[in-house]
Design an enzyme around this catalytic site. Structure first.
Site, PDB file in Angstrom:
ATOM      1  N   SER A   1       1.059  -1.263  -0.415  1.00 28.00           N
ATOM      2  CA  SER A   1      -0.238   0.160  -0.202  1.00 28.00           C
ATOM      3  C   SER A   1       0.825   1.451  -0.158  1.00 28.00           C
ATOM      4  O   SER A   1       1.667   1.319   0.792  1.00 28.00           O
ATOM      5  CB  SER A   1      -0.486   0.029   0.707  1.00 28.00           C
TER       6      SER A   1
ATOM      7  N   HIS B   1      -0.938  -1.394  -4.777  1.00 25.75           N
ATOM      8  CA  HIS B   1      -2.588  -1.081  -3.525  1.00 25.75           C
ATOM      9  C   HIS B   1      -2.630   0.452  -3.301  1.00 25.75           C
ATOM     10  O   HIS B   1      -1.441   1.319  -2.538  1.00 25.75           O
ATOM     11  CB  HIS B   1      -2.497  -1.733  -2.590  1.00 25.75           C
TER      12      HIS B   1
ATOM     13  N   ASP C   1      -4.647   3.320  -2.111  1.00 22.61           N
ATOM     14  CA  ASP C   1      -5.983   3.238  -1.370  1.00 22.61           C
ATOM     15  C   ASP C   1      -6.222   5.097  -0.674  1.00 22.61           C
ATOM     16  O   ASP C   1      -6.080   5.994  -1.057  1.00 22.61           O
ATOM     17  CB  ASP C   1      -5.304   3.294   0.704  1.00 22.61           C
TER      18      ASP C   1
ATOM     19  N   MET D   1      -9.187   8.212   0.077  1.00 21.35           N
ATOM     20  CA  MET D   1     -10.232   8.382   0.795  1.00 21.35           C
ATOM     21  C   MET D   1     -10.529   9.909   0.419  1.00 21.35           C
ATOM     22  O   MET D   1      -9.846  10.400   0.205  1.00 21.35           O
ATOM     23  CB  MET D   1      -8.871   8.077   2.246  1.00 21.35           C
TER      24      MET D   1
ATOM     25  N   HIS E   1      -8.457   1.064  -4.163  1.00 17.57           N
ATOM     26  CA  HIS E   1      -9.052   0.428  -3.178  1.00 17.57           C
ATOM     27  C   HIS E   1     -10.162   2.191  -2.577  1.00 17.57           C
ATOM     28  O   HIS E   1      -9.406   2.914  -1.898  1.00 17.57           O
ATOM     29  CB  HIS E   1      -8.447   0.031  -1.650  1.00 17.57           C
TER      30      HIS E   1
ATOM     31  N   MET F   1     -11.823   4.022  -0.622  1.00 20.58           N
ATOM     32  CA  MET F   1     -12.827   4.205   0.992  1.00 20.58           C
ATOM     33  C   MET F   1     -13.826   5.349   0.505  1.00 20.58           C
ATOM     34  O   MET F   1     -13.497   6.432   0.944  1.00 20.58           O
ATOM     35  CB  MET F   1     -11.697   4.266   1.894  1.00 20.58           C
TER      36      MET F   1
ATOM     37  N   MET G   1     -11.217  -6.166   5.522  1.00 21.93           N
ATOM     38  CA  MET G   1     -10.763  -5.195   6.248  1.00 21.93           C
ATOM     39  C   MET G   1     -10.167  -5.933   7.085  1.00 21.93           C
ATOM     40  O   MET G   1     -11.319  -6.080   7.714  1.00 21.93           O
ATOM     41  CB  MET G   1     -11.613  -3.808   5.971  1.00 21.93           C
TER      42      MET G   1
ATOM     43  N   ASP H   1      -6.510  -6.481   4.174  1.00 19.53           N
ATOM     44  CA  ASP H   1      -6.264  -5.435   3.822  1.00 19.53           C
ATOM     45  C   ASP H   1      -6.209  -4.890   5.302  1.00 19.53           C
ATOM     46  O   ASP H   1      -6.872  -4.554   5.995  1.00 19.53           O
ATOM     47  CB  ASP H   1      -7.566  -4.581   3.297  1.00 19.53           C
TER      48      ASP H   1
HETATM   49  C1  DX5 Z   1      -6.148   1.415   6.029  1.00 15.35           C
HETATM   50  C2  DX5 Z   1      -5.710   0.944   4.544  1.00 15.35           C
HETATM   51  C3  DX5 Z   1      -5.000  -0.263   4.527  1.00 15.35           C
HETATM   52  C4  DX5 Z   1      -3.300   0.125   5.112  1.00 15.35           C
HETATM   53  C5  DX5 Z   1      -2.256  -1.243   5.201  1.00 15.35           C
HETATM   54  O1  DX5 Z   1      -7.327   2.146   5.509  1.00 15.35           O
HETATM   55  O2  DX5 Z   1      -6.901   0.443   3.616  1.00 15.35           O
HETATM   56  O3  DX5 Z   1      -4.273  -0.433   3.312  1.00 15.35           O
HETATM   57  O4  DX5 Z   1      -2.834   1.295   4.362  1.00 15.35           O
HETATM   58  O5  DX5 Z   1      -1.969  -0.464   5.654  1.00 15.35           O
HETATM   59  P1  DX5 Z   1      -0.697  -1.180   7.335  1.00 15.35           P
HETATM   60  O6  DX5 Z   1      -0.544  -2.801   6.827  1.00 15.35           O
HETATM   61  O7  DX5 Z   1       0.782  -0.307   7.643  1.00 15.35           O
HETATM   62  O8  DX5 Z   1      -1.904  -1.458   8.204  1.00 15.35           O
HETATM   63 ZN    ZN Z   2      -6.141  -0.673   1.285  1.00  9.48          ZN
END
Ligand code: DX5
Ligand code: ZN
Length: 233
Positions: free
Chosen positions: A14, A39, A41, A43, A72, A74, A143, A179
């Site tokens: 990620s 990956h 993320d 947000m 991903h 969110m 998750m 994740d």
């Molecule tokens: C959380 C994200 C993850 C996160 C994982 O909201 O979707 O992808 O970056 O990070 P680690 O591996 O540090 O938990």
């Molecule tokens: Zn993620």
């Protein structure tokens, strides 16, 4: 995304844990060091309490990622943004089951773009609705932290959910992605429960940099080895 489906272990770093001033080089470095998927993320500061990347950022990253760009989302609402992330070059687009009242339509919209569709499920959400969605899903993302931040602690109660999903999926060509909080301690538990794609931010990026990319390689080898050792024993 590889045309041939398999359940071999895949690591998806990620980039939330990468150097935000250096994403192009970071993506090239993790792929050169053996990442399977990258990956991303996304947000929105509303569905989750943090803000990250828009579609323009993903389009810019695309030029630096040779393999699978795993996006991903969110965000809520999610439907108005699916086309933009597909046009940005996402290979996998994952939406949350909690992101709106019409997840079935959301998954249909993702598939309609030609991208693979992902269904993410928060720790507090059950999986009763999943059987009715399986025909529209390429990746189920469990998750194992509450989404929003990297570096959180793995929530062990989600292992039962992974096992139940693995049974539910049977022979269907659907990946189970994990994740959050993946480390050398938790990776083997996830794979034993039925996961084949492990997202990891801190466990892969910690200690490394674009000037020390070999640390990313070492971190990924350690994760793979932890899984191999546990499964062999
Ligand atoms: C959380 C994200 C993850 C996160 C994982 O909201 O979707 O992808 O970056 O990070 P680690 O591996 O540090 O938990
Ligand atoms: Zn993620």
């Amino acid at each position: 995304m590889s045309p041939e489906f398999n359940r071999d272990l895949k690591l998806a770093p990620s980039i939330l844990s990468a150097d935000f001033a250096n994403f192009g080089a970071e993506c090239r470095a993790i792929e050169a060091q053996g990442a399977d998927w990258v990956h991303v993320d996304v947000m929105d500061g509303h569905f989750v309490p943090n803000l990250t990347f828009g579609p323009a950022m993903c389009a810019a990253l695309r030029k630096h990622i040779k393999g699978v760009m795993d996006v991903h989302l969110m965000i809520a609402p999610v439907d108005p943004y699916i086309d933009a992330y597909a046009k940005a070059g996402a290979d996998v687009i994952t939406a949350h089951i909690e992101a709106g009242p019409h997840i079935h339509r959301t998954l249909q919209s993702i598939r309609a773009t030609g991208a693979k569709s992902g269904l993410a499920i928060n720790p507090g959400t059950g999986i009763d609705a999943v059987p009715g969605l399986l025909d529209l899903v390429d990746v189920v993302c469990v998750m194992t932290v509450n989404p929003g931040f990297g570096g959180q602690k793995f929530i062990h109660s989600q292992l039962n959910k992974i096992r139940a999903l693995r049974q539910m999926i049977g022979d269907r060509p659907i990946h189970i992605e994990i994740d959050g909080g993946v480390t050398v301690e938790t990776a083997p538990l996830c794979v034993a429960a039925g996961a084949d794609v492990l997202v990891a931010g801190s466990a892969i990026f910690n200690g490394g940099s674009v000037d020390k990319p070999e640390v990313y390689g070492e971190n990924m080898r350690n994760l793979r080895a932890s899984v191999r050792t546990a499964l062999a024993g």
